[in-house]
Design a protein around this motif. Sequence first.
Motif, PDB file in Angstrom:
ATOM      1  N   LYS A 237      26.153  67.046 -50.237  1.00 17.21           N
ATOM      2  CA  LYS A 237      27.498  66.493 -50.416  1.00 17.21           C
ATOM      3  C   LYS A 237      27.888  66.349 -51.884  1.00 17.21           C
ATOM      4  O   LYS A 237      29.040  66.038 -52.206  1.00 17.21           O
ATOM      5  N   GLY A 238      26.921  66.550 -52.776  1.00 25.94           N
ATOM      6  CA  GLY A 238      27.240  66.535 -54.206  1.00 25.94           C
ATOM      7  C   GLY A 238      27.503  65.161 -54.788  1.00 25.94           C
ATOM      8  O   GLY A 238      28.070  65.043 -55.881  1.00 25.94           O
ATOM      9  N   VAL A 239      27.065  64.110 -54.100  1.00 23.90           N
ATOM     10  CA  VAL A 239      27.375  62.750 -54.560  1.00 23.90           C
ATOM     11  C   VAL A 239      26.680  62.415 -55.873  1.00 23.90           C
ATOM     12  O   VAL A 239      27.221  61.700 -56.705  1.00 23.90           O
ATOM     13  N   LYS A 240      25.477  62.947 -56.073  1.00 25.69           N
ATOM     14  CA  LYS A 240      24.769  62.665 -57.327  1.00 25.69           C
ATOM     15  C   LYS A 240      25.541  63.231 -58.519  1.00 25.69           C
ATOM     16  O   LYS A 240      25.662  62.571 -59.559  1.00 25.69           O
ATOM     17  N   THR A 241      26.057  64.434 -58.368  1.00 26.20           N
ATOM     18  CA  THR A 241      26.869  65.027 -59.437  1.00 26.20           C
ATOM     19  C   THR A 241      28.094  64.173 -59.704  1.00 26.20           C
ATOM     20  O   THR A 241      28.482  63.953 -60.866  1.00 26.20           O
ATOM     21  N   LEU A 242      28.701  63.646 -58.640  1.00 23.93           N
ATOM     22  CA  LEU A 242      29.878  62.784 -58.786  1.00 23.93           C
ATOM     23  C   LEU A 242      29.522  61.499 -59.523  1.00 23.93           C
ATOM     24  O   LEU A 242      30.248  61.082 -60.442  1.00 23.93           O
ATOM     25  N   ILE A 243      28.411  60.866 -59.154  1.00 25.73           N
ATOM     26  CA  ILE A 243      28.009  59.616 -59.815  1.00 25.73           C
ATOM     27  C   ILE A 243      27.749  59.850 -61.298  1.00 25.73           C
ATOM     28  O   ILE A 243      28.166  59.055 -62.155  1.00 25.73           O
ATOM     29  N   GLU A 244      27.098  60.972 -61.606  1.00 32.45           N
ATOM     30  CA  GLU A 244      26.790  61.269 -63.009  1.00 32.45           C
ATOM     31  C   GLU A 244      28.064  61.503 -63.816  1.00 32.45           C
ATOM     32  O   GLU A 244      28.146  61.127 -64.992  1.00 32.45           O
ATOM     33  N   ALA A 245      29.065  62.112 -63.193  1.00 32.92           N
ATOM     34  CA  ALA A 245      30.351  62.289 -63.876  1.00 32.92           C
ATOM     35  C   ALA A 245      31.074  60.952 -64.001  1.00 32.92           C
ATOM     36  O   ALA A 245      31.641  60.626 -65.057  1.00 32.92           O
ATOM     37  N   ILE A 296      35.854  65.267 -52.994  1.00 27.03           N
ATOM     38  CA  ILE A 296      34.950  65.978 -52.095  1.00 27.03           C
ATOM     39  C   ILE A 296      34.092  66.892 -52.976  1.00 27.03           C
ATOM     40  O   ILE A 296      34.456  68.045 -53.242  1.00 27.03           O
ATOM     41  N   PRO A 297      32.933  66.407 -53.479  1.00 25.80           N
ATOM     42  CA  PRO A 297      32.153  67.153 -54.474  1.00 25.80           C
ATOM     43  C   PRO A 297      31.072  68.059 -53.873  1.00 25.80           C
ATOM     44  O   PRO A 297      30.026  68.269 -54.488  1.00 25.80           O
ATOM     45  N   SER A 298      31.311  68.585 -52.695  1.00 30.86           N
ATOM     46  CA  SER A 298      30.285  69.302 -51.922  1.00 30.86           C
ATOM     47  C   SER A 298      29.610  70.426 -52.703  1.00 30.86           C
ATOM     48  O   SER A 298      30.229  71.099 -53.532  1.00 30.86           O
ATOM     49  N   GLU A 299      28.323  70.637 -52.371  1.00 29.13           N
ATOM     50  CA  GLU A 299      27.537  71.693 -53.008  1.00 29.13           C
ATOM     51  C   GLU A 299      26.956  72.637 -51.958  1.00 29.13           C
ATOM     52  O   GLU A 299      25.955  73.296 -52.184  1.00 29.13           O
ATOM     53  N   TRP A 300      27.601  72.682 -50.796  1.00 29.98           N
ATOM     54  CA  TRP A 300      27.244  73.644 -49.762  1.00 29.98           C
ATOM     55  C   TRP A 300      28.537  74.222 -49.205  1.00 29.98           C
ATOM     56  O   TRP A 300      29.628  73.803 -49.564  1.00 29.98           O
ATOM     57  N   TYR A 301      28.420  75.203 -48.315  1.00 27.21           N
ATOM     58  CA  TYR A 301      29.587  75.881 -47.770  1.00 27.21           C
ATOM     59  C   TYR A 301      30.315  75.014 -46.748  1.00 27.21           C
ATOM     60  O   TYR A 301      30.277  75.276 -45.541  1.00 27.21           O
ATOM     61  N   GLY A 320      38.767  68.469 -54.829  1.00 28.08           N
ATOM     62  CA  GLY A 320      37.728  69.108 -54.046  1.00 28.08           C
ATOM     63  C   GLY A 320      36.989  70.205 -54.787  1.00 28.08           C
ATOM     64  O   GLY A 320      37.557  70.903 -55.643  1.00 28.08           O
ATOM     65  N   ALA A 321      35.716  70.367 -54.456  1.00 21.37           N
ATOM     66  CA  ALA A 321      34.912  71.444 -55.034  1.00 21.37           C
ATOM     67  C   ALA A 321      35.397  72.794 -54.522  1.00 21.37           C
ATOM     68  O   ALA A 321      35.761  72.916 -53.345  1.00 21.37           O
ATOM     69  N   ARG A 322      35.393  73.789 -55.399  1.00 19.41           N
ATOM     70  CA  ARG A 322      35.785  75.144 -54.990  1.00 19.41           C
ATOM     71  C   ARG A 322      34.591  75.818 -54.317  1.00 19.41           C
ATOM     72  O   ARG A 322      33.882  76.635 -54.914  1.00 19.41           O
ATOM     73  N   ILE A 323      34.386  75.466 -53.067  1.00 20.36           N
ATOM     74  CA  ILE A 323      33.265  76.022 -52.308  1.00 20.36           C
ATOM     75  C   ILE A 323      33.622  75.964 -50.829  1.00 20.36           C
ATOM     76  O   ILE A 323      34.327  75.052 -50.381  1.00 20.36           O
ATOM     77  N   GLY A 336      46.490  67.956 -54.505  1.00 22.09           N
ATOM     78  CA  GLY A 336      45.223  67.665 -55.169  1.00 22.09           C
ATOM     79  C   GLY A 336      44.877  68.710 -56.199  1.00 22.09           C
ATOM     80  O   GLY A 336      45.730  69.468 -56.660  1.00 22.09           O
ATOM     81  N   MET A 337      43.604  68.782 -56.554  1.00 21.34           N
ATOM     82  CA  MET A 337      43.087  69.755 -57.513  1.00 21.34           C
ATOM     83  C   MET A 337      41.703  70.213 -57.053  1.00 21.34           C
ATOM     84  O   MET A 337      41.106  69.612 -56.160  1.00 21.34           O
ATOM     85  N   THR A 338      41.194  71.248 -57.695  1.00 21.54           N
ATOM     86  CA  THR A 338      39.844  71.724 -57.392  1.00 21.54           C
ATOM     87  C   THR A 338      39.035  71.827 -58.683  1.00 21.54           C
ATOM     88  O   THR A 338      39.592  71.894 -59.776  1.00 21.54           O
ATOM     89  N   PHE A 339      37.719  71.832 -58.519  1.00 22.87           N
ATOM     90  CA  PHE A 339      36.817  71.992 -59.663  1.00 22.87           C
ATOM     91  C   PHE A 339      35.644  72.867 -59.240  1.00 22.87           C
ATOM     92  O   PHE A 339      35.404  73.075 -58.042  1.00 22.87           O
ATOM     93  N   GLU A 340      34.907  73.382 -60.196  1.00 30.19           N
ATOM     94  CA  GLU A 340      33.762  74.237 -59.908  1.00 30.19           C
ATOM     95  C   GLU A 340      32.628  73.408 -59.327  1.00 30.19           C
ATOM     96  O   GLU A 340      32.155  72.455 -59.960  1.00 30.19           O
ATOM     97  N   SER A 341      32.184  73.762 -58.135  1.00 31.25           N
ATOM     98  CA  SER A 341      31.108  73.035 -57.485  1.00 31.25           C
ATOM     99  C   SER A 341      29.861  72.990 -58.361  1.00 31.25           C
ATOM    100  O   SER A 341      29.513  73.969 -59.014  1.00 31.25           O
ATOM    101  N   ARG A 342      29.210  71.843 -58.413  1.00 27.27           N
ATOM    102  CA  ARG A 342      27.982  71.590 -59.167  1.00 27.27           C
ATOM    103  C   ARG A 342      28.194  71.488 -60.676  1.00 27.27           C
ATOM    104  O   ARG A 342      27.245  71.338 -61.430  1.00 27.27           O
ATOM    105  N   ASN A 343      29.458  71.603 -61.123  1.00 25.80           N
ATOM    106  CA  ASN A 343      29.752  71.563 -62.548  1.00 25.80           C
ATOM    107  C   ASN A 343      30.204  70.155 -62.929  1.00 25.80           C
ATOM    108  O   ASN A 343      31.365  69.785 -62.752  1.00 25.80           O
ATOM    109  N   GLU A 344      29.270  69.357 -63.440  1.00 26.15           N
ATOM    110  CA  GLU A 344      29.554  67.960 -63.774  1.00 26.15           C
ATOM    111  C   GLU A 344      30.658  67.833 -64.816  1.00 26.15           C
ATOM    112  O   GLU A 344      31.529  66.962 -64.719  1.00 26.15           O
ATOM    113  N   SER A 345      30.649  68.710 -65.814  1.00 20.16           N
ATOM    114  CA  SER A 345      31.651  68.646 -66.878  1.00 20.16           C
ATOM    115  C   SER A 345      33.049  68.928 -66.341  1.00 20.16           C
ATOM    116  O   SER A 345      34.014  68.226 -66.678  1.00 20.16           O
ATOM    117  N   ASP A 346      33.164  69.960 -65.502  1.00 22.50           N
ATOM    118  CA  ASP A 346      34.462  70.294 -64.919  1.00 22.50           C
ATOM    119  C   ASP A 346      34.945  69.162 -64.023  1.00 22.50           C
ATOM    120  O   ASP A 346      36.131  68.799 -64.022  1.00 22.50           O
TER     121      ASP A 346
END
Length: 386
Positions: A237-245, A296-301, A320-323, A336-346
């Motif tokens: 679900k990419g929550v760790k990446t979200l928390i770090e951002a 929605i910071p998902s890191e899967w399809y 939402g993640a672009r995935i 809304g907007m989208t960002f690159e999945s798994r990309n904390e900076s984006d």
Amino acid sequence: MRILLSNKFYYRRGGDCIYVLNLEQLLKAHRHEVAVFAMDYPENIDTPWKRYFPGNMSKLMAFTRPFGSKEVKDKFGKLLEDFKPDVVHLNNVHTQLSPVMAEIARKRGIKVVWTLHDYKLLCPRYDCLRGGEDICELCFDGNKSHCQANKCMKGSTLASIIGRKEAEMWTRDRLEACTELYICPSAFMAEKMAQGGFNRTKLKVLCNFIDAGKCKRDNYTEREDYYCFVGRLSHEKGVKTLIEAANQLPYKLKVIGGGPLEAELKGIAKKNVEFMGYKQWDEIKLLIGKARFTVIPSEWYENNPLSVIEAQCLGTPVLGARIGGIPELIEEGKTGMTFESRNESDLKGKIENMFVSHFDHNSIAMSSQSKYDAEEYYENIIKIYE
């Protein structure tokens, strides 16, 4: 029309279960006769059809159920005989029930349609994550040995052997021979199915629906100064990446839900991150309805996440993640907007952009409630059944 809906569980466990329960009510509201077939699980909603349900799966049954057990065949056959459906509508049925139901129905001349909630027909693990982390499509070409070699099923050799054997039994050709149509909730899902060799003429893209009435609010513009994540606290679900951002930003983040990463995430989160725990819909509705936006910071399809649809129907924009199928649900700059999945900076930069951008909450709510309305879905699903 007489429709038989099948899903491995019959309670509000996940998106697939919610879809089946909502569809059952929608069809009944239009005076169709509906039966259900599921595993007899302790948390199931009570139903007169439970007398047909095969027993809850034991550890020993893991060696037989995925391949079509006698109990499933007998009880499903009895239900077909007694109910006499015009259509069998399968959902998540692998392992606990198995696709043997499609063959049984087909042999009796009953049409079978199948809504795909994940990638199980392509990937033995279902989520296209090797080792639970890295995106993987190695099994798409039909060679399922990668599942065993990489211990994709729970990191277990034995479980992965069973997963491989299950996939090798229920081949694309075998499944297509007994299925009239696969309903893909996202165009992304349909493309992956086609990539895996499935016949495009049997793939129908039909976005999920919700009961839009549950999202009605008196005021969609009333917002507070925080943003939200709603979902399972797990790696994909990419929550760790979200928390770090979020830790690098001054904004308040409310995390709604629980899961295996909860303790770890609480350990790394700073004071601006609040963990709300598991919530019922009425509480979720208020939290999302007053949020500036959800993430929605998902890191899967992701296929067709209801969390995006529900937020937008509440007038809340989504980052939402672009995935997977997520970008199909977001109109950049409007809903809304989208960002690159798994990309904390984006992700960090897009959170900042979301806070300074203006969104028309009323417009998002009204257009989304119309777009994902149950009645429009009903018209489409009946055309498929017919």
